[in-house]
Write a protein that holds these residues in place. Structure first.
Motif, mmCIF file in Angstrom:
data_model
loop_
_atom_site.group_PDB
_atom_site.id
_atom_site.type_symbol
_atom_site.label_atom_id
_atom_site.label_comp_id
_atom_site.label_asym_id
_atom_site.label_seq_id
_atom_site.Cartn_x
_atom_site.Cartn_y
_atom_site.Cartn_z
ATOM 1 N N LEU A 48 -4.252 1.257 0.374
ATOM 2 C CA LEU A 48 -4.085 0.308 -0.643
ATOM 3 C C LEU A 48 -3.801 0.033 -1.444
ATOM 4 C CD1 LEU A 48 -2.620 -2.572 2.780
ATOM 5 C CD2 LEU A 48 -1.597 -0.455 1.703
ATOM 6 N N VAL A 49 -5.562 -0.479 -1.986
ATOM 7 C CA VAL A 49 -5.964 -0.496 -2.814
ATOM 8 C C VAL A 49 -5.748 0.127 -4.265
ATOM 9 C CG1 VAL A 49 -8.251 -0.381 -2.866
ATOM 10 C CG2 VAL A 49 -7.526 -1.985 -4.420
ATOM 11 N N LYS A 50 -5.240 1.568 -3.861
ATOM 12 C CA LYS A 50 -5.754 2.293 -4.376
ATOM 13 C C LYS A 50 -4.317 1.982 -5.592
ATOM 14 C CE LYS A 50 -7.562 5.996 -1.474
ATOM 15 N NZ LYS A 50 -7.592 7.579 -0.514
ATOM 16 N N VAL A 51 -2.447 2.054 -4.208
ATOM 17 C CA VAL A 51 -1.667 1.939 -4.853
ATOM 18 C C VAL A 51 -1.864 0.729 -6.448
ATOM 19 C CG1 VAL A 51 0.405 1.255 -4.897
ATOM 20 C CG2 VAL A 51 -0.314 2.738 -3.131
ATOM 21 N N ALA A 52 -2.598 -0.342 -6.039
ATOM 22 C CA ALA A 52 -2.290 -1.932 -6.520
ATOM 23 C C ALA A 52 -2.806 -1.028 -7.592
ATOM 24 C CB ALA A 52 -3.197 -2.799 -6.109
ATOM 25 N N LEU A 53 -4.398 -0.209 -8.153
ATOM 26 C CA LEU A 53 -5.021 -0.228 -8.848
ATOM 27 C C LEU A 53 -4.559 0.573 -9.758
ATOM 28 C CD1 LEU A 53 -7.499 -0.805 -10.154
ATOM 29 C CD2 LEU A 53 -9.199 0.792 -8.826
ATOM 30 N N CYS A 54 -3.729 1.756 -8.761
ATOM 31 C CA CYS A 54 -2.890 2.689 -10.413
ATOM 32 C C CYS A 54 -1.695 1.395 -11.294
ATOM 33 C CB CYS A 54 -2.440 4.060 -9.540
ATOM 34 S SG CYS A 54 -3.522 4.395 -8.837
ATOM 35 N N THR A 60 0.876 5.172 1.687
ATOM 36 C CA THR A 60 0.648 4.975 0.206
ATOM 37 C C THR A 60 1.018 6.063 -0.165
ATOM 38 O OG1 THR A 60 -1.326 5.861 1.180
ATOM 39 C CG2 THR A 60 -0.986 3.102 0.999
ATOM 40 N N VAL A 61 0.733 7.660 -0.229
ATOM 41 C CA VAL A 61 0.992 8.279 -1.312
ATOM 42 C C VAL A 61 2.366 8.747 -1.036
ATOM 43 C CG1 VAL A 61 1.231 11.190 -0.877
ATOM 44 C CG2 VAL A 61 -0.329 9.999 -0.108
ATOM 45 N N LEU A 62 3.317 8.508 0.129
ATOM 46 C CA LEU A 62 5.258 8.199 -0.268
ATOM 47 C C LEU A 62 5.029 7.145 -1.645
ATOM 48 C CD1 LEU A 62 6.282 9.018 3.121
ATOM 49 C CD2 LEU A 62 6.394 10.396 1.082
ATOM 50 N N ALA A 63 4.404 6.322 -1.319
ATOM 51 C CA ALA A 63 5.273 5.256 -2.069
ATOM 52 C C ALA A 63 4.627 5.276 -3.767
ATOM 53 C CB ALA A 63 3.985 3.676 -2.386
ATOM 54 N N MET A 64 2.959 6.071 -4.231
ATOM 55 C CA MET A 64 3.175 6.655 -5.107
ATOM 56 C C MET A 64 4.194 7.804 -6.213
ATOM 57 S SD MET A 64 -1.027 7.983 -5.080
ATOM 58 C CE MET A 64 -2.108 6.241 -4.705
ATOM 59 N N ALA A 96 4.032 10.471 17.318
ATOM 60 C CA ALA A 96 4.851 9.792 17.266
ATOM 61 C C ALA A 96 4.661 8.457 15.905
ATOM 62 C CB ALA A 96 5.249 9.211 18.765
ATOM 63 N N THR A 97 3.208 8.329 16.289
ATOM 64 C CA THR A 97 2.908 7.487 15.389
ATOM 65 C C THR A 97 3.498 7.667 14.213
ATOM 66 O OG1 THR A 97 0.717 6.477 17.106
ATOM 67 C CG2 THR A 97 0.452 6.061 14.914
ATOM 68 N N GLN A 98 2.207 9.583 13.353
ATOM 69 C CA GLN A 98 2.981 9.508 12.326
ATOM 70 C C GLN A 98 4.362 9.846 11.683
ATOM 71 O OE1 GLN A 98 0.352 10.448 10.733
ATOM 72 N NE2 GLN A 98 0.846 11.918 8.979
ATOM 73 N N VAL A 99 5.689 9.323 13.019
ATOM 74 C CA VAL A 99 6.516 9.700 12.074
ATOM 75 C C VAL A 99 6.902 8.266 11.924
ATOM 76 C CG1 VAL A 99 9.070 9.904 13.269
ATOM 77 C CG2 VAL A 99 7.370 11.506 14.079
ATOM 78 N N ILE A 100 6.792 7.142 12.327
ATOM 79 C CA ILE A 100 6.690 5.868 12.421
ATOM 80 C C ILE A 100 6.192 5.850 10.544
ATOM 81 C CG2 ILE A 100 6.141 3.609 13.141
ATOM 82 C CD1 ILE A 100 5.256 4.112 16.053
ATOM 83 N N PHE A 101 4.758 5.679 10.862
ATOM 84 C CA PHE A 101 4.119 5.754 9.446
ATOM 85 C C PHE A 101 5.389 6.386 8.435
ATOM 86 C CE2 PHE A 101 0.833 3.690 11.614
ATOM 87 C CZ PHE A 101 0.598 2.512 10.545
ATOM 88 N N ALA A 102 5.732 7.464 8.774
ATOM 89 C CA ALA A 102 6.427 7.813 7.751
ATOM 90 C C ALA A 102 7.755 7.586 7.161
ATOM 91 C CB ALA A 102 6.801 10.115 8.464
ATOM 92 N N LEU A 103 8.343 7.491 8.314
ATOM 93 C CA LEU A 103 9.713 6.469 8.178
ATOM 94 C C LEU A 103 9.150 5.047 7.556
ATOM 95 C CD1 LEU A 103 11.383 7.231 11.955
ATOM 96 C CD2 LEU A 103 11.818 8.172 10.030
ATOM 97 N N LEU A 104 9.014 4.625 7.629
ATOM 98 C CA LEU A 104 7.782 3.558 6.691
ATOM 99 C C LEU A 104 7.840 3.866 5.176
ATOM 100 C CD1 LEU A 104 5.751 1.734 9.735
ATOM 101 C CD2 LEU A 104 7.978 0.711 8.894
ATOM 102 N N GLY A 105 7.299 5.522 5.243
ATOM 103 C CA GLY A 105 7.102 5.205 3.645
ATOM 104 C C GLY A 105 7.591 5.499 3.288
ATOM 105 N N LEU A 106 9.610 6.153 3.842
ATOM 106 C CA LEU A 106 10.558 6.425 3.152
ATOM 107 C C LEU A 106 11.254 5.571 2.470
ATOM 108 C CD1 LEU A 106 11.798 9.620 5.364
ATOM 109 C CD2 LEU A 106 10.707 9.398 3.052
ATOM 110 N N VAL A 107 11.004 4.875 3.130
ATOM 111 C CA VAL A 107 11.747 2.638 2.683
ATOM 112 C C VAL A 107 10.788 2.388 1.151
ATOM 113 C CG1 VAL A 107 11.580 0.315 3.569
ATOM 114 C CG2 VAL A 107 12.013 2.656 5.428
ATOM 115 N N VAL A 108 9.768 2.722 1.506
ATOM 116 C CA VAL A 108 8.632 2.244 0.790
ATOM 117 C C VAL A 108 9.294 3.328 -0.194
ATOM 118 C CG1 VAL A 108 6.432 1.910 -0.467
ATOM 119 C CG2 VAL A 108 6.740 1.102 2.268
ATOM 120 N N PHE A 109 9.187 4.080 -0.481
ATOM 121 C CA PHE A 109 9.283 5.204 -1.415
ATOM 122 C C PHE A 109 10.857 5.041 -2.305
ATOM 123 C CE2 PHE A 109 11.556 8.875 -2.707
ATOM 124 C CZ PHE A 109 10.969 10.039 -3.682
#
Length: 631
Positions: free
Chosen positions: A197-203, A429-433, A127-140
């Motif tokens: 988070l710093v990975k995305v910001a540095l890229c 972060t991977v979905l944001a990338m 359930a926690t992973q699903v929540i972060f996946a949904l947030l990742g889709l929003v960030v995507f």
């Protein structure tokens, strides 16, 4: 008395003889017919056999031809798919969906036992992973919508915020201490890891910095400062957590940025060797890290200690075989393999889905690597090229490092399998990338021409995606390119050196299809856009003169060469060169009726450069033989 005559006595004998002869002849005829029938039957059987052999051979040839044509058909289908203007964008969406869905399924399978034993529910971690996946889709979706200019504008502030979060997580009471490391913030029950988070910001920030300073002869100072000092500060803060695996990923990001920015190979090799030596020192400095390295090298044989995880992962892969034991039927996840849902989820994939399942995961990441490098290669914006290539290298490097230490080719580092391992911030972060990659795919020249030329699709209208804008150089980039051309002493600079004795040469205003506007003397001249100028320009007679020069019709190559030669001389008697045009950023070759590229500005592709095609070309000498309209 009766008496028999010889004739009477011989009648029966004669009759029997005649009958025997007739019977013999009849038997001969019957044998002859039987033999003929047999020969005919054999001949018919041979003909039928030959026909059957021919049909079987033809069927085999047809089957072989069909089998040989299958790879050609598949190759042609792939070629047609990749030839579509939006192929990269659609493939990124597909790969993101496949990897995210597959990761959720495997997290549910691998974490059910541990979740039930710790929390009393087999679906807690899922359930926690699903929540972060949904947030990742929003960030995507947000990364897909954000304009490139806005992304570059907020690159430096985002990097500053990420560094501040890395410093705050080290403060006791602010950061959460777990398993001997202080890496997380806990916000409403959800753990957030600033080092992800710093990975995305540095890229983003690194690509913006190097794209702003791109030059053919850029110095080492311009390439390394301030990128390397900021990266060293980030690595120091991450080491203090401690977290060696994320430090390695930061080094991969910086190395990819410098490699694609054109750092000399010798300097890059020295940095790579220094980074490897530093990583080995950090690995041997800590007790549990050095035990892992020694166990990998074979110096420590402790199956219940440092080598326990790697050994259990090997047992799980061996138990899976080729086809696996079935989804959800793993035995290693019953508390035999630690972190089965996280770092070692690939071992669960190999056990439940077998060798075929593991090869499928590898194939998905190989396809993702191809798509990412394809986007970087086809992009015209230097920022998007650097960012896309760096993100692709980061995701693929993480995937193959994880797979490498699970199968025993590398020492255990703790790097997760992107989108597959359980990890909320990592998935986010991977979905944001991947959203940034999809945004870059929509800015490919063919994609821009397609999206701006036709009506948007139903999905684009439903998602309210903005229309991408073609890349145009900024004024600073145009000025930098002009200065580079003068420093390197290229052909244009060499051409300008021949006229230095006659004093400075001012820029010539290119011919336009209409007279200058009324506000030409106010310091700003208004020129129509290339596609509008191409539509409004009228055809002039051959002898039409503007600014004291004669301009032929389109396609007059010889006349254009003569005109260019005349223009290259120091100016005619009684004529003064017109003053420089203060407006720049318009490709006067596009839409100009004397140009070979006239009318091509409507394509929306790289024919229209903007801001750098004519502005600042004060060294135009009109080299002879280049044809009319070449500015």
């Amino acid at each position: 008395m009766s008496s028999r005559t010889p004739a009477a006595d011989n009648d029966p004998d004669d009759a029997d003889g005649v009958t025997g002869v007739e019977d013999t002849e009849a038997g001969t005829d019957t044998d002859t017919g039987t033999k003929a029938e047999r020969r005919g039957t054999k001949r018919a059987a041979g003909t039928a056999s030959a026909t059957g052999d021919a049909s079987s051979r033809s069927a085999g040839a047809a089957g072989a031809a069909a089998a040989a044509s299958v790879p050609a058909i598949v190759a042609e289908a792939i070629r047609n798919l990749l030839a579509r203007p939006l192929a990269s964008y659609q493939l990124i969406l597909t790969m993101s969906f496949l990897l995210t869905t597959f990761g959720l399924v495997m997290v549910l399978s691998a974490s059910s036992v541990e979740g039930y034993s710790k929390e009393g529910s087999a679906y807690g971690l899922f359930a926690t992973q699903v929540i972060f996946a949904l947030l990742g889709l929003v960030v995507f979706y947000l990364m897909l919508r954000v304009p490139v200019r806005l992304l570059r504008r907020f690159a430096a502030p985002a990097m500053f915020v990420a560094v501040v979060l890395l410093a705050l997580v080290l403060i006791p009471g602010v950061g959460t201490l777990s398993q001997g490391a202080r890496r997380w913030f806990v916000i409403y029950g959800l753990s957030v890891q600033p080092s992800e988070l710093v990975k995305v910001a540095l890229c983003i920030w690194g690509a913006h910095l190097l794209a702003s300073r791109r030059r053919d002869n850029a110095s080492l100072r311009e390439l390394l400062v301030p990128l390397v000092p900021v990266a060293m500060l980030v690595c120091l803060l991450i080491i203090l957590e401690p977290n060696l695996s994320t430090t390695i990923t930061i080094a991969i990001i910086v190395g990819a940025l410098l490699w694609f920015a054109g750092l000399p190979i010798k300097v890059f090799a020295s940095f790579a060797v220094s980074g490897i030596v530093l990583a080995v020192i950090l690995a041997l400095a800590e007790g549990y890290r050095s035990q892992r390295v020694m166990s990998f090298l074979g110096n420590v044989d402790d199956p219940q200690g440092a080598g326990y995880q790697a050994r259990q992962a090997t047992y799980a892969l061996a138990n899976g075989g080729v086809f696996g034991v079935g989804l959800g039927q793993s035995s290693a996840k019953w508390n035999y393999l630690p972190n089965a849902h996280n770092d070692f989820i690939f071992a669960i994939i190999g056990e439940e889905l077998g060798l075929l399942g593991g090869l499928m995961v590898v194939f998905l990441f190989v396809v993702l690597a191809y798509i990412g490098f394809r986007i970087a290669h086809r992009s015209t914006d230097p920022f998007l090229r650097l960012m896309s290539a760096t993100i692709t290298v980061l995701i693929i490097a993480q995937a193959f490092i994880n797979i490498g230490y699970v199968i025993g080719l590398l020492p255990v580092t703790g790097i997760q399998l992107p989108l597959v391992s359980a990890g909320g911030t990592s998935t986010l972060t991977v979905l944001a990338m991947l959203g940034l990659l999809a945004n870059a795919a929509r800015h490919e020249p063919e994609a821009v021409a397609t999206l701006t030329g036709g009506s948007p699709s139903r999905v684009a209208r439903w998602l309210r995606l903005p229309t991408p804008v073609a890349y145009r150089q900024t004024r600073a980039e145009s000025l930098r390119d002009r200065l580079d051309q003068r420093r390197t002493g290229g052909p244009r600079a060499a051409a300008g050196a021949g006229h230095s004795a006659r004093g400075p040469v001012t820029r010539r205003r290119p011919p336009s299809g209409r007279a200058p506007s009324a506000d030409a003397g106010r310091g700003r001249r208004r020129f129509p856009l290339p596609w509008k100028r191409a539509a409004k320009t009228t055809q002039s007679p051959p002898g039409d003169r503007r600014h004291g020069r004669s301009f032929p019709r389109a396609g007059g190559g010889s006349t254009g060469g003569a005109r260019s030669t005349a223009a290259g001389r120091g100016g005619g008697a009684g004529r003064a060169r017109p003053g420089p045009s203060p407006r720049g950023g318009v490709d006067y070759g596009v839409g100009y009726r004397g140009s070979a590229r006239a009318g091509s500005g409507a394509s929306g592709r790289s024919e229209y450069r903007g801001r750098s095609e004519y502005r600042g070309r004060s060294d135009y000498r009109g080299a002879s033989g280049r044809g009319a309209g070449r500015w």
